[in-house]
Design an enzyme around this catalytic site. Structure first.
Site, short mmCIF file in Angstrom:
data_model
loop_
_atom_site.label_atom_id
_atom_site.label_comp_id
_atom_site.label_asym_id
_atom_site.label_seq_id
_atom_site.Cartn_x
_atom_site.Cartn_y
_atom_site.Cartn_z
NE ARG A 36 -1.82 -1.66 3.39
CZ ARG A 36 -2.12 -1.90 4.66
NH1 ARG A 36 -3.32 -1.64 5.11
NH2 ARG A 36 -1.22 -2.38 5.48
CD GLN A 103 -4.49 -5.98 10.37
OE1 GLN A 103 -3.49 -5.53 10.93
NE2 GLN A 103 -5.41 -5.19 9.87
CG ASP A 106 3.62 -13.13 5.99
OD1 ASP A 106 3.24 -13.87 6.92
OD2 ASP A 106 3.98 -11.95 6.17
CG HIS A 123 -6.80 -9.55 5.98
ND1 HIS A 123 -6.08 -8.39 6.08
CD2 HIS A 123 -7.97 -9.31 6.61
CE1 HIS A 123 -6.78 -7.48 6.75
NE2 HIS A 123 -7.93 -8.02 7.09
CB CYS A 159 -15.38 -27.99 -10.86
SG CYS A 159 -14.90 -26.37 -10.25
CB SER A 197 -1.64 -3.78 13.31
OG SER A 197 -2.83 -3.32 12.68
CG ASN A 222 2.46 0.28 14.65
OD1 ASN A 222 2.86 -0.63 13.93
ND2 ASN A 222 1.89 1.37 14.15
ZN LIG Z 1 -13.24 -26.48 -8.67
#
Ligand SMILES: [Zn+2]
Length: 264
Positions: A36, A103, A106, A123, A159, A197, A222
């Site tokens: 970000r 959050q 990794d 996340h 699928c 964070s 932090n």
């Molecule tokens: Zn599938």
């Protein structure tokens, strides 16, 4: 005033249910760029291509998504746990960790040795891929191999549905069970420590507030001030790795004080 490391270590020792919450600071200290930040990956891609609805709707968006996701995956694949991840894994071994809510996508808490039942990745994770139709999960590396072989937007073997890294995209709902569990653990804990964070992304940022309202002690570690510093019992402005390393040493020292030297 008491030394903050000594004081927080004391709270860890006397608390029964400890929840640790981690954010991007831990990943950046392991060499994973903060996507970000200015000059980051988002400057070179159009965020609209990454909204979940667009991913579902268009093959072209899926191709762009995978192009960016591949770029983001490279540093994640190489990253190693830092002192903060190691200290949090050690808290579990000491019986001092109810859960680590992260959050980050990794997988570094697992790499550091925390057991999967203790880690909640709110996340999602970049180390797996899932089919959006049948939910079949694949190892990320296996799917990246297909990308390297020239596939632009991989599909499910089972699928034919679109495959997507198992991270949560813009416009995609948070995993319901994991989020509920994270809230429930936060509201019932005795000690909540938010590390690395900025505590601005909701709903994750509300977890420290939920913990505090439930009567927990709240500690924030932090580099920069956060909007929740005012309600914390203690704030330590510093890097996650070195701070957690000192804290862990202090916890061990308080649990097993070294004997006085013979001369004293
Ligand atoms: Zn599938």
């Amino acid at each position: 005033m008491k030394d903050p490391i000594e004081e927080v270590a004391g709270w860890i020792i006397t608390s029964q249910r400890i929840v640790v919450f981690t954010g991007a600071g831990l990943s950046t200290e392991s060499g994973i760029p903060d996507f970000r930040s200015p000059g980051g990956i988002w400057d070179r891609y159009n965020p609209e291509d990454f909204y979940f609805q667009n991913f579902l709707a268009s093959e072209a968006s899926r191709e762009k998504y995978w192009q960016m996701a591949t770029e983001m995956y490279e540093p994640i694949k190489k990253a190693q746990p830092n002192l903060a991840h190691v200290a949090i894994a050690e808290l579990e071994r000491l019986g001092k960790l109810e859960s680590v809510i992260t959050q980050n996508v990794d997988g570094l808490h697992l790499k550091a040795g925390n057991s999967p039942r203790k880690v909640i990745e709110i996340h999602g994770t970049a180390l797996h891929v899932s089919c959006l139709h049948c939910q079949k999960r694949y190892d990320r590396e296996m799917v990246q191999k297909r990308i390297r072989d020239g596939v632009k937007a991989p599909a499910c073997d089972h699928c034919g549905g679109p495959l997507k890294p198992a991270t949560i995209s813009f416009g995609q709902s948070m995993p319901e069970k994991d989020t509920e569990r994270a809230y429930s653990l936060s509201s019932q804990c005795h000690f909540f420590m938010a590390i690395g964070s900025s505590l601005v992304v909701y709903p994750a940022a509300s977890m420290p507030q939920v913990a505090k309202r439930g009567g927990a002690k709240l500690v924030i570690i932090n580099r920069e001030p956060t909007p929740l510093d005012d309600i914390a019992d203690r704030v330590i402005h510093g890097l996650a790795g070195p701070t957690m390393d000192s804290l862990l040493k202090e916890v061990k020292e308080q649990l097993n004080p070294s004997p006085p030297s013979p001369s004293s």
